[in-house]
Design an enzyme around this catalytic site. Structure first.
Site: not given
Ligand code: NCD
Ligand code: ZN
Length: 352
Positions: A14, A16, A102, A139, A177, A250
């Site tokens: 996971h 970003h 997702k 989520h 998460h 995450d």
């Molecule tokens: C994530 C993001 O910034 O894209 N933020 C987070 O707090 N984890 C989005 C997510 O996974 O909820």
């Molecule tokens: Zn995330």
């Protein structure tokens, strides 16, 4: 005496990485140590059709190659909306352009406005996914102003997830998460089609980190960290050796100006310290032998992907290892997660 541990090369289930300047700055921190990562689709606009995932993948691959990590494998995902087209999802999965989709409840987190309000609207897509064995990543928080933010994960399980798992018993589901004992218990008690990712930061912080001594925006993420008993349950799950729990960092980079603001963004950028933090936590729980399962085996098995062949070695030094506090991007600086304890584990440099 120097302590070392060698693992199969880990994957991040996971992650970003964003796009453009931020992608360029953050990707090497993942690609230098992780073989593969599940790439979250919550860009603006979101990655809804598999053709968009294919071009996003090409952008990621080109930066991985340009920064010296050509073998890094981005595993792409689709962002489900109420108008997602089952045929497009099918073609994306069958052509291996994407590996999962997702579900963001609309309004639950960063860039989730295009997400799903009525879960029944995506039942046709979920039927298709179940038929193909394509994982649904969730989520797991309700969006309801009457539900306390600390209860939103438990409420999601009660109101939505139990029904969903009942309705789609063969659909592989990853509850992403997880932050609560409720999440741990639900996943433990569910069939082997249901698993969960756990982040390094939720193994380290409880909600005090975010709220004591002033508002601490760099410990704010979604789902928010909960009370200490929940953190302890997450550690127990991660170190238990259960194949249902695996690493999803995450890691969610936001520049300082968007974190340190009157309405700061949710997300913690942890990749540069993730493996060191995990080694610390697993060692403290006397479970270093379970670290490889958590980082390098359980996730790949759940996704039915081959295990990585090469390895990575973590070394423990006698004195604390320095890590950068900030990284620089053309869009501004990004703060690296500070676990608030010294780190002694670092990754031994390897020629790949
Ligand atoms: C994530 C993001 O910034 O894209 N933020 C987070 O707090 N984890 C989005 C997510 O996974 O909820
Ligand atoms: Zn995330």
């Amino acid at each position: 005496m120097t302590k070392k541990i060698t693992l199969r090369r880990p994957d991040d289930w996971h992650l970003h990485v964003r796009d453009d300047a931020v992608l360029k700055a953050v990707l090497p921190y993942t690609a230098e140590h992780f073989a593969r990562a599940i790439i979250m689709p919550n860009l603006t606009p979101p990655v809804v059709r598999y053709q968009e995932a294919t071009s996003y993948r090409a952008r990621i691959k080109s930066i991985a190659t340009a920064t010296g990590w050509p073998s890094f494998e981005p595993l792409m995902t689709l962002y489900l909306t109420e108008t997602s087209d089952p045929k497009n999802v099918r073609s994306g999965f069958e052509s291996e352009a994407v590996v999962a989709a997702k579900l963001y409840p609309a309004g639950a987190t960063t860039n989730s406005d295009a997400g799903v309000q009525k879960i029944e609207k995506i039942y046709p897509v979920l039927e298709t996914m179940q038929e193909m064995g394509m994982p649904l990543l969730i989520h797991g928080e309700v969006v309801d102003s009457s539900i306390d933010i600390f209860d939103r994960e438990a409420a999601f399980i009660e109101r939505t997830l139990i029904k969903l798992v009942d309705r789609f018993p063969e659909l592989p589901i990853v509850l992403e998460h997880i932050t609560t004992v409720d999440g741990v218990d639900f996943v433990r008690g569910a069939s082997n089609k249901v698993a969960a990712t756990i982040t390094p930061h939720h193994l380290v912080i409880n909600r005090n980190a975010m709220l004591v001594g002033g508002i601490q925006p760099h410990y704010y993420c979604l789902p928010v960290a909960k009370r200490e008993s929940h953190r302890a349950a997450l550690v127990q799950a991660a170190v238990s050796g259960s194949r249902k729990f695996f690493l999803g960092t995450d890691s969610a980079p936001h520049t300082l100006d968007s974190k340190e603001s009157s309405c700061g963004c949710a997300g913690i950028f942890n990749v540069p310290v993730a493996l060191s933090v995990l080694a610390h936590i697993f060692e403290a729980a006397d479970a270093l032998d379970k670290l490889e399962g958590f980082c390098s085996v359980n996730g790949a098995e759940f996704y039915r992907l081959p295990l990585n062949e090469d390895s990575l070695t973590l070394v423990k030094s006698d004195t604390p290892v320095p890590f950068s506090d900030l990284i620089f991007t053309e869009n501004g600086e990004i703060k690296v997660f500070d676990p608030m304890f010294d780190l002694y584990w670092s990754i031994e440099e390897q020629i790949r």
